[in-house]
Design a protein around this motif. Sequence first.
Motif, mmCIF file in Angstrom:
data_model
loop_
_atom_site.group_PDB
_atom_site.id
_atom_site.type_symbol
_atom_site.label_atom_id
_atom_site.label_comp_id
_atom_site.label_asym_id
_atom_site.label_seq_id
_atom_site.Cartn_x
_atom_site.Cartn_y
_atom_site.Cartn_z
ATOM 1 N N ILE A 159 0.833 -1.218 0.000
ATOM 2 C CA ILE A 159 0.000 0.000 0.000
ATOM 3 C C ILE A 159 0.866 1.266 0.000
ATOM 4 C CG2 ILE A 159 -2.085 -1.096 0.920
ATOM 5 C CD1 ILE A 159 -1.480 0.110 3.602
ATOM 6 N N PHE A 160 2.002 1.229 0.685
ATOM 7 C CA PHE A 160 2.875 2.407 0.621
ATOM 8 C C PHE A 160 3.443 2.558 -0.788
ATOM 9 C CE2 PHE A 160 3.233 2.442 5.353
ATOM 10 C CZ PHE A 160 2.902 3.771 5.518
ATOM 11 N N MET A 161 3.871 1.443 -1.386
ATOM 12 C CA MET A 161 4.494 1.503 -2.712
ATOM 13 C C MET A 161 3.481 1.913 -3.777
ATOM 14 S SD MET A 161 7.347 1.001 -4.287
ATOM 15 C CE MET A 161 7.070 2.208 -5.545
ATOM 16 N N GLU A 162 2.364 1.197 -3.818
ATOM 17 C CA GLU A 162 1.418 1.402 -4.919
ATOM 18 C C GLU A 162 0.497 2.584 -4.711
ATOM 19 O OE1 GLU A 162 1.949 -0.274 -7.587
ATOM 20 O OE2 GLU A 162 3.471 -1.437 -6.519
ATOM 21 N N MET A 163 0.125 2.845 -3.468
ATOM 22 C CA MET A 163 -0.880 3.871 -3.228
ATOM 23 C C MET A 163 -0.295 5.218 -2.807
ATOM 24 S SD MET A 163 -3.790 2.670 -3.899
ATOM 25 C CE MET A 163 -4.092 1.114 -4.672
ATOM 26 N N LEU A 164 0.981 5.236 -2.475
ATOM 27 C CA LEU A 164 1.571 6.503 -2.047
ATOM 28 C C LEU A 164 2.752 6.875 -2.952
ATOM 29 C CD1 LEU A 164 1.115 8.605 0.139
ATOM 30 C CD2 LEU A 164 2.738 7.408 1.591
ATOM 31 N N PHE A 165 3.811 6.073 -2.883
ATOM 32 C CA PHE A 165 5.028 6.446 -3.610
ATOM 33 C C PHE A 165 4.813 6.422 -5.132
ATOM 34 C CE2 PHE A 165 6.579 5.601 0.574
ATOM 35 C CZ PHE A 165 7.635 6.478 0.726
ATOM 36 N N ARG A 166 4.162 5.389 -5.642
ATOM 37 C CA ARG A 166 3.992 5.309 -7.096
ATOM 38 C C ARG A 166 3.033 6.393 -7.593
ATOM 39 N NH1 ARG A 166 5.979 0.949 -10.156
ATOM 40 N NH2 ARG A 166 5.639 -0.700 -8.636
ATOM 41 N N ARG A 167 2.044 6.738 -6.769
ATOM 42 C CA ARG A 167 1.121 7.799 -7.177
ATOM 43 C C ARG A 167 1.845 9.140 -7.269
ATOM 44 N NH1 ARG A 167 -4.956 7.447 -5.468
ATOM 45 N NH2 ARG A 167 -5.402 5.378 -6.234
ATOM 46 N N ILE A 168 2.760 9.360 -6.323
ATOM 47 C CA ILE A 168 3.554 10.601 -6.364
ATOM 48 C C ILE A 168 4.407 10.607 -7.629
ATOM 49 C CG2 ILE A 168 5.478 11.797 -5.226
ATOM 50 C CD1 ILE A 168 4.168 10.819 -2.560
ATOM 51 N N GLU A 169 4.932 9.433 -7.959
ATOM 52 C CA GLU A 169 5.744 9.306 -9.176
ATOM 53 C C GLU A 169 4.914 9.640 -10.424
ATOM 54 O OE1 GLU A 169 9.306 6.361 -9.505
ATOM 55 O OE2 GLU A 169 7.452 5.321 -9.981
ATOM 56 N N TYR A 170 3.663 9.136 -10.461
ATOM 57 C CA TYR A 170 2.800 9.454 -11.606
ATOM 58 C C TYR A 170 2.562 10.960 -11.674
ATOM 59 C CZ TYR A 170 1.547 4.454 -11.943
ATOM 60 O OH TYR A 170 1.582 3.101 -12.085
ATOM 61 N N MET A 171 2.383 11.575 -10.503
ATOM 62 C CA MET A 171 2.085 13.006 -10.463
ATOM 63 C C MET A 171 3.269 13.819 -10.979
ATOM 64 S SD MET A 171 0.045 14.058 -7.090
ATOM 65 C CE MET A 171 -0.211 12.666 -6.067
ATOM 66 N N ILE A 172 4.481 13.419 -10.582
ATOM 67 C CA ILE A 172 5.662 14.216 -10.946
ATOM 68 C C ILE A 172 6.208 13.843 -12.324
ATOM 69 C CG2 ILE A 172 8.031 14.799 -10.279
ATOM 70 C CD1 ILE A 172 7.143 14.356 -7.357
ATOM 71 N N GLU A 173 6.316 12.556 -12.590
ATOM 72 C CA GLU A 173 6.986 12.128 -13.831
ATOM 73 C C GLU A 173 6.018 11.714 -14.934
ATOM 74 O OE1 GLU A 173 9.911 9.162 -12.938
ATOM 75 O OE2 GLU A 173 11.153 10.562 -11.822
ATOM 76 N N GLY A 174 4.725 11.686 -14.610
ATOM 77 C CA GLY A 174 3.739 11.348 -15.629
ATOM 78 C C GLY A 174 3.445 9.853 -15.716
ATOM 79 N N THR A 175 2.835 9.470 -16.821
ATOM 80 C CA THR A 175 2.410 8.078 -17.008
ATOM 81 C C THR A 175 3.626 7.163 -17.107
ATOM 82 O OG1 THR A 175 2.466 8.311 -19.377
ATOM 83 C CG2 THR A 175 0.367 8.819 -18.304
ATOM 84 N N ALA A 176 3.339 5.846 -17.130
ATOM 85 C CA ALA A 176 4.435 4.873 -17.230
ATOM 86 C C ALA A 176 5.262 5.116 -18.488
ATOM 87 C CB ALA A 176 3.856 3.463 -17.238
ATOM 88 N N ALA A 177 4.580 5.437 -19.604
ATOM 89 C CA ALA A 177 5.300 5.671 -20.861
ATOM 90 C C ALA A 177 6.178 6.917 -20.732
ATOM 91 C CB ALA A 177 4.296 5.833 -21.995
ATOM 92 N N ALA A 178 5.625 7.964 -20.110
ATOM 93 C CA ALA A 178 6.396 9.212 -19.932
ATOM 94 C C ALA A 178 7.603 8.967 -19.032
ATOM 95 C CB ALA A 178 5.492 10.289 -19.347
ATOM 96 N N GLN A 179 7.413 8.143 -18.023
ATOM 97 C CA GLN A 179 8.530 7.827 -17.106
ATOM 98 C C GLN A 179 9.648 7.102 -17.855
ATOM 99 O OE1 GLN A 179 7.114 5.618 -13.682
ATOM 100 N NE2 GLN A 179 5.460 7.069 -13.351
ATOM 101 N N LYS A 180 9.223 6.212 -18.746
ATOM 102 C CA LYS A 180 10.221 5.444 -19.506
ATOM 103 C C LYS A 180 11.042 6.392 -20.384
ATOM 104 C CE LYS A 180 8.717 1.234 -20.846
ATOM 105 N NZ LYS A 180 8.048 0.260 -21.714
ATOM 106 N N VAL A 181 10.331 7.308 -21.034
ATOM 107 C CA VAL A 181 11.016 8.273 -21.914
ATOM 108 C C VAL A 181 11.960 9.137 -21.078
ATOM 109 C CG1 VAL A 181 10.643 10.301 -23.390
ATOM 110 C CG2 VAL A 181 9.153 8.289 -23.604
ATOM 111 N N LEU A 182 11.465 9.596 -19.920
ATOM 112 C CA LEU A 182 12.274 10.467 -19.053
ATOM 113 C C LEU A 182 13.538 9.740 -18.583
ATOM 114 C CD1 LEU A 182 11.992 13.326 -17.563
ATOM 115 C CD2 LEU A 182 11.387 11.974 -15.560
#
Length: 481
Positions: free
Chosen positions: A117-140
């Motif tokens: 729950i910390f990984m998927e519901m907190l940290f990963r959500r913050i990652e989506y907010m800052i770095e964008g979608t999974a595809a955008a993260q890959k490009v970044l």
Amino acid sequence: MKEEEEKYRDSLATVNERGNRNWIFAKQPKGRLYNARTVVSVCCFLLFFSLPFIHINGRPLFLFNVVDGRFILFGAVFWPQDFFIFGLVMVAFILFIVLFTMAFGRLFCGWVCPQTIFMEMLFRRIEYMIEGTAAAQKVLNRGPWTTQKAIKKILKHSIFFLLSFFIANTFLAYIIGTGELWKIVTEPLSAHAGGFAAIMVFSFVFYAVFAFFREQVCTIVCPYGRLQSVLLDKDSVVVAYDHARGEPRGKLSKKETGKKDCSCTNCGGCSRIIPPPMGDCIDCLQCVQVCPTGIDIRNGTQLECINCTACMDACDFMMEKTGRPKGLIRYASENGITEKKKLRFTPRLKTYTTVLLLLITAITVMLASRKPAGATVMRTAGMLYQERGKDSISNLYRIKLINKTTADMPVTLRLDGIEGRVELIGHPYIRIKAEGQGEGTFFIVLPRHAVSKRKSMLKIGLYEGSKQVLSTRTTFLGPVK
Ligand code: SF4
Ligand code: SF4
């Protein structure tokens, strides 16, 4: 062919052929299960962050002070003397997990495990907010270092560390209590160097886990995941792909998707699509793309699957889009899928349930009959009996007492079931501080005619006023008859 099909079992999705880390860019799931998990996670976060601050009668609701050997569960203090109860609670807890896993797979991992729950519901959500979608993260990640990339990375890692620091403080509050934690936070660093070091160590560990190590905790470190192979059977309910319905899988062709299931040519209102002459899986790989551990659930139950249900949401979405019934990936047992069987109460489940019920009953009885005090009486080593005039004999003892209540306890000692008396040395009673310990020295004096053996067993009652709080036993030495 079989070997080829089973090849996925030879490697981890997170490790590439050269043995390097295969970073998982999991697509953010969407759907009713993800929403439900969000609600459950918020409840878990509220509980985790608030429990150490809840006090009843001046005691925290939970405390796991491994350093001082002091444990509080639901406001009840457990001392080292109570460790057999604590041990039984732990055994019952492990057994519960075993039983639960046999019946419902890794439901715990997906819905309430702190790592998930910390990984998927907190940290990963913050990652989506800052770095964008999974595809955008890959490009970044694969792109060159630019100012924008540096800002995003610094911002993400700063927030990750701050969150880890906050989690570490809360985690420490469960171990040392909020009072001690507050002292570490507010008093000079030099006075609490050890405590501060502990906070920093925990913070860096949490940061490393959530920023870098991630899903590998579940696949490499967590013993619970590794136990799956022995706990699950074909009747266990897990997140499963309905291979009977899904195979043979195949991409949707435009021709197939455009077909209507009626022969009329002019109404235009019918949108029902005829299923293609193959299984329902359209091989869209959405279930793989959302998987936080990078696996393909269509290969069957795997060690890496944490039952997070992300693939269920993703597949349901695709089924809806293509006009097929939902539930191609769903909670089901292997037997349920192949033989259309419902969850059965197998003999193994019955045995575990019986043992679990017996354990819970034993623990409840022990907790209900738990005494408010504990005592250890020791006859003074190397000393024989003392003659008290012509008609009495005495032995010298030392007593150590524990007060498990939140109020001071003045204790007197009396002999039970035998003529004689207890003579406390120094005070008429022993005062034991609330949740503290006390000790004293005393004589037991027996009339000579009551001593019939070289060594007899005596019962001593510990009284607070007229109320007996505890009864203990000791030996009494007398002359050889
Ligand atoms: S296979 Fe499905 S349930 Fe299992 S971890 Fe991946 S997304 Fe979650
Ligand atoms: S999401 Fe469903 S349809 Fe798409 S590949 Fe996975 S199982 Fe097949």
